[in-house]
Design an enzyme around this catalytic site. Structure first.
Site, mmCIF file in Angstrom:
data_model
loop_
_atom_site.group_PDB
_atom_site.id
_atom_site.type_symbol
_atom_site.label_atom_id
_atom_site.label_comp_id
_atom_site.label_asym_id
_atom_site.label_seq_id
_atom_site.Cartn_x
_atom_site.Cartn_y
_atom_site.Cartn_z
ATOM 1 N N GLU A 300 79.896 21.649 99.494
ATOM 2 C CA GLU A 300 80.714 22.670 98.584
ATOM 3 C C GLU A 300 79.752 24.079 99.378
ATOM 4 O OE1 GLU A 300 82.639 24.372 96.444
ATOM 5 O OE2 GLU A 300 82.800 22.448 95.033
ATOM 6 N N ASP A 304 82.008 26.318 101.523
ATOM 7 C CA ASP A 304 82.388 27.861 101.148
ATOM 8 C C ASP A 304 82.011 28.748 102.728
ATOM 9 O OD1 ASP A 304 83.488 26.734 98.340
ATOM 10 O OD2 ASP A 304 81.540 27.586 97.356
ATOM 11 N N SER A 549 87.939 24.147 95.521
ATOM 12 C CA SER A 549 86.587 24.373 95.820
ATOM 13 C C SER A 549 86.930 25.487 97.337
ATOM 14 C CB SER A 549 85.433 23.313 96.099
ATOM 15 O OG SER A 549 85.364 23.408 95.363
#
Length: 633
Positions: A300, A304, A549
Site C-alpha cells: 500500500e 502510494d 488504492s
C-alpha cells in the site's frame, strides 16, 4: 442543510430525534441501536458491574446544520466567496458546542448521581467525560454492557442499544463506548493491531511478481507505468511553487514503505528520486517499520508513494502522514485528532474501546502524549483506506463526515478510494435485511468515507486488453471492481443532484428497491483514474497491483499540480472540489467512461454510461482542461 439521510436500513441506525422536553418529565428515548453482532465477533459474557468504564458524550456542535451551506460558499464556482477559506480559529469558534448543551448534559449527569468532580469537559469543549462503573453506566444509559471476543483474540466492550432522556438528545450526538464496533483488530499471528481493515483484506490486490518490465506506451494495457498515466491524463507539468504547495499521503502502521523499494522504482521510472524519501510526519508514534515486510505490509505505502512522488516530480515534496505505533495501530480519528484539536474527545485519547490511547505502555509502544491539533494539513490529502459504511453507526459516521467538511472550509482537498469490490463492501461482504454483513448477503454495501458528501471518492478504470492509451478507458474489471453506489446514511448533496438524476432518468435501475438505496442518497464515486496493472516495487521485486488504492494518489498528484499553478499566480488552493467538478463549466474536463460494470452481491452491479455513473463517476481527469478552468477562477 446538512447532507444527513435517515438510513435505508433503519435497523442499522436506530437513531432517535426528539424535541426538547421539560427535564422534570423528560421520558427516555432510544438514541442508537445495533441489531446484530458484526462478523468475527461473539458475545462472551455480561460485563463486570464493578469494572471501570470511561463514558464520553459527544456534544452537539453549534451551527453544524449550516456547515453544508458554509462549505458551498467557499467552494462553489459561482460564489463571490470562492477560495476565501477559513482559519482553524474561525472553525473552532463557529462550531464549538453551546454553553446550553454543556450545562444541560452536565446538570443531568449530576442530577443522576454523578459527583461533579467526575464530570470533565475536554479542553476543546467538544466532549464530556465521566469515569464510571459499568453498573452506573447501565443506569445512566438504560443499557446492558457485554464483553465481546473477536476471532483474532481482541476484546471489545459494547451494548446493543442505549437511551437518553428526551431533553438530552438534542445536545448529544452519540456516546462511547456503546454500540460501535469499529475497534482495532489484531491480525492472526501478529503482535500488531490494525484499525482500518486488516493488511491484505481491503488493501491493493496483485496478480503476482513480474520479471519483464515494459515502459512503452504500446504496453499500457498490460503494465501501467508513470508514462502511461501522464499520457492518459495529460499530466506534463513541471511545478514552480513547490515551497508554498503541499501534498500529503496517509498510511496507517504497520503498513509502511521500504526505501529500497522507492529507490528500485525510481531507478526505472523516475528522474532524480533515487535516495529521496517523503517528509515523515509521525502521528502518535507512527513509524516506517521494517519488522514486518512483504506485500501485505509494504504494498500500500510503496504504491502510494512511488506513483505520488513520481507524478508530482522531484521538485515537489510529498508529506507522509504515518499514523499510529506498531503496537496500538491507529484509526481515522487518530489522524483527525492530530489535524484538528477540536476533534479530540478528551485530553489523552478518543475512545479506548475503538481508538488507540496514548501514551502506550506496551513494549515498543509510543510513550508520548496523543497528538491533538499538532499537525498542519497539506493542501491535498490522499487516503487509500476505508470502512464499510455499515461498520459504523450513522451518528459516528456523520460526526466524522462533518470534520471533513471543516477541512474543506479551510481549503483542504480530501480524497478517498471508493473500494475494490464493486457494489459490495470490503472483503466482498454484502448487507442482509437485519443490517448484518455476510459474503452471501444480497443488499449493496457502500464504502465510507467515500459516501461522505464532503470528500471526493475516487473509483478505478483500466486500459482494456488490446487497447491503447489513446482510446477510451473502461471501468476496472480486472482483479478488482470499482466501488460505487448509493449511501445508506447521507442525503444526496445539491452539487450532484443534476448529474445523478440524469443518470437515473436516462438509465433506470432495474434492481428491486430493497437491495440498494433508491431514496435519493449520496452517490459515489465522484471521479476515477486508472487502477489496474500498476508496476510497483514491493519488497525487492516488481509486482502488478490493482485497486482504487492506485487511482486515488494519482488523482491527488493531478490536483496538487493544479494547486501549484494557482499558487504560482497568487490564488488559493482548490479546497473542496466537488461543487466545481459537477458544475456545467467543468463538464468537458473529464474523459467519459462508458464501458464496464462493478459487480457484487450476486449482481452485475451498475453500468458505466455516458455522463456520471455509480461506477466511474464523472470519468477520468483531463489535466490541461482542469488546469485552464481552475486558473480562470
Amino acid at each position: 442543510m446538512r447532507s444527513f439521510l435517515l438510513p435505508f436500513l433503519p435497523v442499522i441506525l436506530g437513531l432517535a430525534a426528539s424535541a426538547i422536553a421539560d427535564p422534570t418529565i423528560s421520558p427516555w428515548k432510544l438514541h442508537e441501536k445495533r441489531s446484530h453482532i458484526p462478523a468475527g465477533w461473539s458475545r462472551a459474557r455480561k460485563h463486570d458491574p464493578s469494572a471501570s468504564i470511561p463514558l464520553r458524550f459527544a456534544l452537539a456542535q453549534s451551527n453544524i446544520h449550516d456547515i453544508e451551506a458554509l462549505l458551498y460558499d467557499v467552494s462553489h464556482p459561482d460564489s463571490p466567496n470562492y477560495g476565501k477559506h477559513w482559519s482553524p480559529a474561525q472553525i473552532a469558534n463557529k462550531f464549538a458546542p453551546s454553553t446550553e448543551s454543556i450545562d444541560t448534559v452536565r446538570a443531568w449527569l449530576i442530577e443522576s448521581g454523578v459527583e461533579p468532580h467526575r464530570v470533565k469537559l475536554s479542553p476543546t469543549k467538544g466532549w464530556l467525560e465521566v469515569t464510571s462503573t459499568v453498573e452506573e453506566a447501565e443506569n445512566l444509559l438504560n443499557a446492558e454492557y457485554h464483553v465481546y471476543d473477536h476471532e483474532t483474540g481482541t476484546r471489545h466492550i459494547a451494548c446493543d442499544s442505549y437511551h437518553l432522556p428526551e431533553h438530552i438528545i438534542p445536545h448529544v450526538d452519540f456516546v462511547t463506548p456503546t454500540i460501535h464496533f469499529d475497534a482495532r483488530v489484531q491480525k492472526r499471528g501478529q503482535n500488531t493491531r490494525v484499525s482500518i481493515g486488516q493488511p491484505g483484506r481491503n488493501g491493493p490486490k496483485t496478480t503476482g511478481k513480474v520479471q519483464d518490465i515494459f515502459n512503452q506506451l504500446e504496453d499500457c494495457d498490460a503494465q501501467t507505468t508513470p508514462i502511461c498515466l501522464r499520457t492518459l491524463y495529460g499530466l506534463w507539468y513541471e511545478p514552480v511553487a513547490t515551497d508554498k504547495n503541499s501534498y500529503g499521503i496517509v498510511e496507517y502502521t504497520p503498513n509502511a514503505y521500504l526505501q529500497s523499494d522507492l529507490d528500485m522504482f525510481a531507478k526505472n521510472f523516475s528522474t532524480g528520486l533515487e535516495g529521496v524519501s517523503p517528509t515523515l510526519v509521525s502521528i502518535d508514534g507512527g513509524v516506517v517499520q521494517t519488522t514486518y515486510t512483504g506485500f501485505d505490509y509494504a504494498a500500500e505505502s510503496d504504491l502510494d508513494l512511488q506513483y505520488g512522488m513520481t507524478l508530482v516530480t522531484k521538485s515537489q515534496n510529498v508529506t507522509l502522514y504515518q499514523v499510529g505505533d506498531i503496537v496500538e495501530g491507529a484509526s481515522f480519528n487518530t489522524f483527525l485528532d492530530a489535524l484538528d484539536g477540536t476533534y479530540c474527545t478528551y485530553e489523552g485519547g478518543d475512545d479506548s474501546s475503538q481508538d488507540p490511547v496514548y501514551p502506550d505502555t506496551a513494549n515498543g509502544g509510543y510513550n508520548g502524549k496523543e497528538d491533538c491539533g499538532t499537525v498542519k494539513p497539506t493542501n491535498v490529502i490522499s487516503t487509500s483506506y476505508g470502512y464499510n459504511e455499515a461498520d459504523l453507526s450513522a451518528a459516528y459516521a456523520i460526526r466524522q463526515c462533518d470534520e471533513y467538511a471543516k477541512f474543506g472550509l479551510m481549503g483542504v482537498t480530501f480524497l478517498f478510494s471508493s473500494g475494490d469490490d464493486g457494489v459490495a463492501g470490503g472483503g466482498a461482504l454484502c448487507l442482509n435485511a437485519d443490517g448484518s454483513q455476510t459474503s452471501d448477503g444480497t443488499i449493496f454495501n457502500p464504502d465510507f468515507p467515500g459516501t461522505c458528501p464532503y470528500v471526493t471518492a475516487v473509483g478505478a478504470t483500466q486500459v482494456s486488453p488490446g487497447h491503447s492509451v489513446w482510446e477510451p478507458e473502461s471501468a476496472c474489471e480486472e482483479v478488482i471492481y470499482s466501488g460505487g453506489g448509493f449511501s445508506n446514511y447521507f442525503r444526496m448533496p445539491d452539487y450532484q443532484k443534476a448529474a445523478v438524476e440524469e443518470y437515473l432518468t436516462t438509465y433506470p435501475i432495474s434492481y428491486p428497491k430493497n437491495i440498494y438505496n433508491s431514496t435519493g442518497s449520496r452517490a459515489f464515486p465522484d471521479l476515477s483514474a486508472n487502477g489496474a496493472n500498476y508496476v510497483t516495487a514491493v519488497d525487492g521485486s516488481f509486482s502488478l497491483i490493482y485497486g482504487t488504492s492506485a487511482s486515488t494518489p494519482v488523482v491527488g498528484a493531478i490536483l496538487t499540480m493544479v494547486n501549484d499553478a494557482r499558487i504560482a499566480v497568487g490564488k488559493p488552493p482548490i479546497g473542496f472540489i466537488n461543487p466545481i467538478i459537477y458544475s456545467a463549466g467543468f463538464a468537458k474536463c473529464f474523459h467519459d467512461v462508458t464501458n464496464g460494470t462493478n459487480p457484487g452481491c450476486g449482481t452485475l452491479g451498475f453500468n458505466a454510461t455516458q455522463g456520471w455513473d455509480p461506477v466511474t463517476g464523472l470519468g477520468t481527469p483531463d489535466f490541461p482542461s482542469l488546469l485552464a478552468k481552475w486558473l480562470a477562477l
